[in-house]
Design a protein around this motif. Sequence first.
Motif, PDB file in Angstrom:
ATOM      1  N   GLY A   1       0.816  -1.216   0.000  1.00  9.52           N
ATOM      2  CA  GLY A   1       0.000   0.000   0.000  1.00  9.52           C
ATOM      3  C   GLY A   1       0.845   1.259   0.000  1.00  9.52           C
ATOM      4  O   GLY A   1       0.573   2.214  -0.734  1.00  9.52           O
ATOM      5  N   HIS A   2       1.882   1.261   0.831  1.00  7.94           N
ATOM      6  CA  HIS A   2       2.760   2.435   0.909  1.00  7.94           C
ATOM      7  C   HIS A   2       3.500   2.638  -0.407  1.00  7.94           C
ATOM      8  O   HIS A   2       3.536   3.750  -0.956  1.00  7.94           O
ATOM      9  N   GLU A   3       4.115   1.595  -0.915  1.00  7.13           N
ATOM     10  CA  GLU A   3       4.874   1.714  -2.161  1.00  7.13           C
ATOM     11  C   GLU A   3       3.952   1.967  -3.345  1.00  7.13           C
ATOM     12  O   GLU A   3       4.309   2.686  -4.272  1.00  7.13           O
ATOM     13  N   GLY A   4       2.749   1.398  -3.304  1.00 11.70           N
ATOM     14  CA  GLY A   4       1.774   1.654  -4.363  1.00 11.70           C
ATOM     15  C   GLY A   4       1.379   3.117  -4.424  1.00 11.70           C
ATOM     16  O   GLY A   4       1.253   3.704  -5.500  1.00 11.70           O
ATOM     17  N   SER A   5       1.209   3.735  -3.246  1.00 10.14           N
ATOM     18  CA  SER A   5       0.873   5.167  -3.235  1.00 10.14           C
ATOM     19  C   SER A   5       2.038   5.994  -3.770  1.00 10.14           C
ATOM     20  O   SER A   5       1.828   6.986  -4.465  1.00 10.14           O
ATOM     21  N   THR A   6       3.256   5.562  -3.482  1.00  9.62           N
ATOM     22  CA  THR A   6       4.431   6.274  -3.989  1.00  9.62           C
ATOM     23  C   THR A   6       4.495   6.195  -5.515  1.00  9.62           C
ATOM     24  O   THR A   6       4.777   7.198  -6.183  1.00  9.62           O
ATOM     25  N   VAL A   7       4.182   5.035  -6.048  1.00  7.48           N
ATOM     26  CA  VAL A   7       4.178   4.869  -7.504  1.00  7.48           C
ATOM     27  C   VAL A   7       3.083   5.726  -8.130  1.00  7.48           C
ATOM     28  O   VAL A   7       3.301   6.409  -9.144  1.00  7.48           O
ATOM     29  N   LEU A   8       1.888   5.736  -7.545  1.00 12.95           N
ATOM     30  CA  LEU A   8       0.796   6.566  -8.070  1.00 12.95           C
ATOM     31  C   LEU A   8       1.158   8.046  -8.059  1.00 12.95           C
ATOM     32  O   LEU A   8       0.898   8.763  -9.020  1.00 12.95           O
ATOM     33  N   VAL A   9       1.746   8.496  -6.966  1.00 14.23           N
ATOM     34  CA  VAL A   9       2.152   9.900  -6.865  1.00 14.23           C
ATOM     35  C   VAL A   9       3.193  10.225  -7.925  1.00 14.23           C
ATOM     36  O   VAL A   9       3.131  11.268  -8.588  1.00 14.23           O
ATOM     37  N   GLY A  10       4.152   9.327  -8.131  1.00 12.01           N
ATOM     38  CA  GLY A  10       5.182   9.555  -9.150  1.00 12.01           C
ATOM     39  C   GLY A  10       4.603   9.592 -10.550  1.00 12.01           C
ATOM     40  O   GLY A  10       4.933  10.468 -11.351  1.00 12.01           O
ATOM     41  N   LEU A  11       3.704   8.651 -10.852  1.00 14.05           N
ATOM     42  CA  LEU A  11       3.082   8.622 -12.182  1.00 14.05           C
ATOM     43  C   LEU A  11       2.223   9.860 -12.406  1.00 14.05           C
ATOM     44  O   LEU A  11       2.204  10.420 -13.510  1.00 14.05           O
ATOM     45  N   ASN A  12       1.513  10.292 -11.382  1.00 11.13           N
ATOM     46  CA  ASN A  12       0.695  11.505 -11.507  1.00 11.13           C
ATOM     47  C   ASN A  12       1.581  12.719 -11.780  1.00 11.13           C
ATOM     48  O   ASN A  12       1.251  13.559 -12.620  1.00 11.13           O
ATOM     49  N   GLY A  13       2.712  12.811 -11.114  1.00  5.90           N
ATOM     50  CA  GLY A  13       3.633  13.924 -11.329  1.00  5.90           C
ATOM     51  C   GLY A  13       4.242  13.937 -12.722  1.00  5.90           C
ATOM     52  O   GLY A  13       4.513  14.998 -13.285  1.00  5.90           O
ATOM     53  N   LEU A  14       4.415  12.755 -13.304  1.00  3.76           N
ATOM     54  CA  LEU A  14       5.002  12.658 -14.644  1.00  3.76           C
ATOM     55  C   LEU A  14       4.084  13.200 -15.736  1.00  3.76           C
ATOM     56  O   LEU A  14       4.527  13.442 -16.853  1.00  3.76           O
ATOM     57  N   ARG A  15       2.809  13.420 -15.402  1.00  2.00           N
ATOM     58  CA  ARG A  15       1.876  13.939 -16.407  1.00  2.00           C
ATOM     59  C   ARG A  15       2.317  15.297 -16.947  1.00  2.00           C
ATOM     60  O   ARG A  15       2.019  15.640 -18.077  1.00  2.00           O
ATOM     61  N   LEU A  16       3.044  16.079 -16.152  1.00  2.00           N
ATOM     62  CA  LEU A  16       3.509  17.381 -16.623  1.00  2.00           C
ATOM     63  C   LEU A  16       4.570  17.266 -17.716  1.00  2.00           C
ATOM     64  O   LEU A  16       4.826  18.226 -18.423  1.00  2.00           O
ATOM     65  N   LEU A  17       5.181  16.115 -17.830  1.00  5.80           N
ATOM     66  CA  LEU A  17       6.216  15.933 -18.852  1.00  5.80           C
ATOM     67  C   LEU A  17       5.634  15.550 -20.208  1.00  5.80           C
ATOM     68  O   LEU A  17       6.357  15.542 -21.205  1.00  5.80           O
ATOM     69  N   ARG A  18       4.340  15.242 -20.245  1.00  3.19           N
ATOM     70  CA  ARG A  18       3.723  14.889 -21.523  1.00  3.19           C
ATOM     71  C   ARG A  18       3.680  16.100 -22.445  1.00  3.19           C
ATOM     72  O   ARG A  18       3.545  17.235 -22.007  1.00  3.19           O
ATOM     73  N   GLU A  19       3.775  15.834 -23.715  1.00  2.84           N
ATOM     74  CA  GLU A  19       3.752  16.900 -24.717  1.00  2.84           C
ATOM     75  C   GLU A  19       2.444  17.690 -24.664  1.00  2.84           C
ATOM     76  O   GLU A  19       2.431  18.901 -24.866  1.00  2.84           O
ATOM     77  N   THR A  20       1.333  17.027 -24.363  1.00  2.00           N
ATOM     78  CA  THR A  20       0.044  17.732 -24.318  1.00  2.00           C
ATOM     79  C   THR A  20       0.009  18.770 -23.205  1.00  2.00           C
ATOM     80  O   THR A  20      -0.632  19.810 -23.352  1.00  2.00           O
ATOM     81  N   ALA A  21       0.684  18.505 -22.101  1.00  2.00           N
ATOM     82  CA  ALA A  21       0.720  19.493 -21.014  1.00  2.00           C
ATOM     83  C   ALA A  21       1.422  20.767 -21.477  1.00  2.00           C
ATOM     84  O   ALA A  21       0.987  21.875 -21.164  1.00  2.00           O
ATOM     85  N   TRP A  22       2.482  20.617 -22.237  1.00  2.00           N
ATOM     86  CA  TRP A  22       3.225  21.772 -22.733  1.00  2.00           C
ATOM     87  C   TRP A  22       2.430  22.530 -23.795  1.00  2.00           C
ATOM     88  O   TRP A  22       2.401  23.746 -23.808  1.00  2.00           O
ATOM     89  N   ARG A  23       1.763  21.781 -24.678  1.00  2.00           N
ATOM     90  CA  ARG A  23       0.935  22.448 -25.703  1.00  2.00           C
ATOM     91  C   ARG A  23      -0.228  23.186 -25.052  1.00  2.00           C
ATOM     92  O   ARG A  23      -0.568  24.291 -25.467  1.00  2.00           O
ATOM     93  N   ARG A  24      -0.842  22.579 -24.057  1.00  2.00           N
ATOM     94  CA  ARG A  24      -1.949  23.223 -23.368  1.00  2.00           C
ATOM     95  C   ARG A  24      -1.486  24.504 -22.668  1.00  2.00           C
ATOM     96  O   ARG A  24      -2.157  25.514 -22.677  1.00  2.00           O
ATOM     97  N   ALA A  25      -0.295  24.463 -22.074  1.00  2.26           N
ATOM     98  CA  ALA A  25       0.240  25.648 -21.382  1.00  2.26           C
ATOM     99  C   ALA A  25       0.590  26.757 -22.368  1.00  2.26           C
ATOM    100  O   ALA A  25       0.423  27.933 -22.079  1.00  2.26           O
ATOM    101  N   ALA A  26       1.042  26.388 -23.539  1.00  2.00           N
ATOM    102  CA  ALA A  26       1.436  27.389 -24.537  1.00  2.00           C
ATOM    103  C   ALA A  26       0.239  27.970 -25.276  1.00  2.00           C
ATOM    104  O   ALA A  26       0.327  29.033 -25.862  1.00  2.00           O
ATOM    105  N   GLY A  27      -0.910  27.269 -25.194  1.00  2.00           N
ATOM    106  CA  GLY A  27      -2.095  27.723 -25.911  1.00  2.00           C
ATOM    107  C   GLY A  27      -2.807  28.864 -25.198  1.00  2.00           C
ATOM    108  O   GLY A  27      -2.362  29.342 -24.162  1.00  2.00           O
ATOM    109  N   PRO A  28      -3.936  29.296 -25.741  1.00  2.00           N
ATOM    110  CA  PRO A  28      -4.692  30.382 -25.120  1.00  2.00           C
ATOM    111  C   PRO A  28      -5.297  29.955 -23.802  1.00  2.00           C
ATOM    112  O   PRO A  28      -5.495  28.773 -23.547  1.00  2.00           O
ATOM    113  N   ALA A  29      -5.609  30.940 -22.950  1.00  2.00           N
ATOM    114  CA  ALA A  29      -6.155  30.677 -21.610  1.00  2.00           C
ATOM    115  C   ALA A  29      -7.436  29.999 -21.723  1.00  2.00           C
ATOM    116  O   ALA A  29      -8.247  29.486 -21.629  1.00  2.00           O
TER     117      ALA A  29
END
Length: 190
Positions: A162-190
Amino acid sequence: GLADRLRPGAATTLAALRALTGHAPTLLTGDNPRAAARLAAEVGITDVRAGLLPEDKVSAVRAQEAAGRRVLVVGDGVNDAPALAAAHTGIAMGRAGSDLALETADAVVVRDELATVPAVLRLSRAARRLVVQNLVVAAVFLSGLVVWDLAGDLPLPLGVLGHEGSTVLVGLNGLRLLRETAWRRAAGPA
């Protein structure tokens, strides 16, 4: 002192920042008041404070913060460094920026494109949301494990899983910012 040129994309960037923050920008400059007023009029800035020394810029930033606002300062010169340091968030423009401004700022836009400033703001807000999500996920998992252990008998392998599983989930959730779509969305209009 007679004339200055706007950076490419200045009007679009200011409109995007206005939409993101809900506040009109202020131009703080040490330049000639007439030249500053002309440039401000071209991009729709109505609050222009020209002929300022670095300490005057800091005073303006502190006055806004005393009024309960979080202040974002964008600058590139040695004279901007104290205001960048005094602001809630300081962003230095990299290529043309002085070393002092680059060292003092919280963030540095390496490309000298003003359009990246709203993208930085959007990405920082997305990162903050992810941090909060990760804290909630970790707190829920760990609280569940503690309650299970106190109320019953939590087997050690399940506790570790359970503890290590939560750590993996938190890490995977944080990696979402590295996806190309996150960068395109940030560069696009508000």
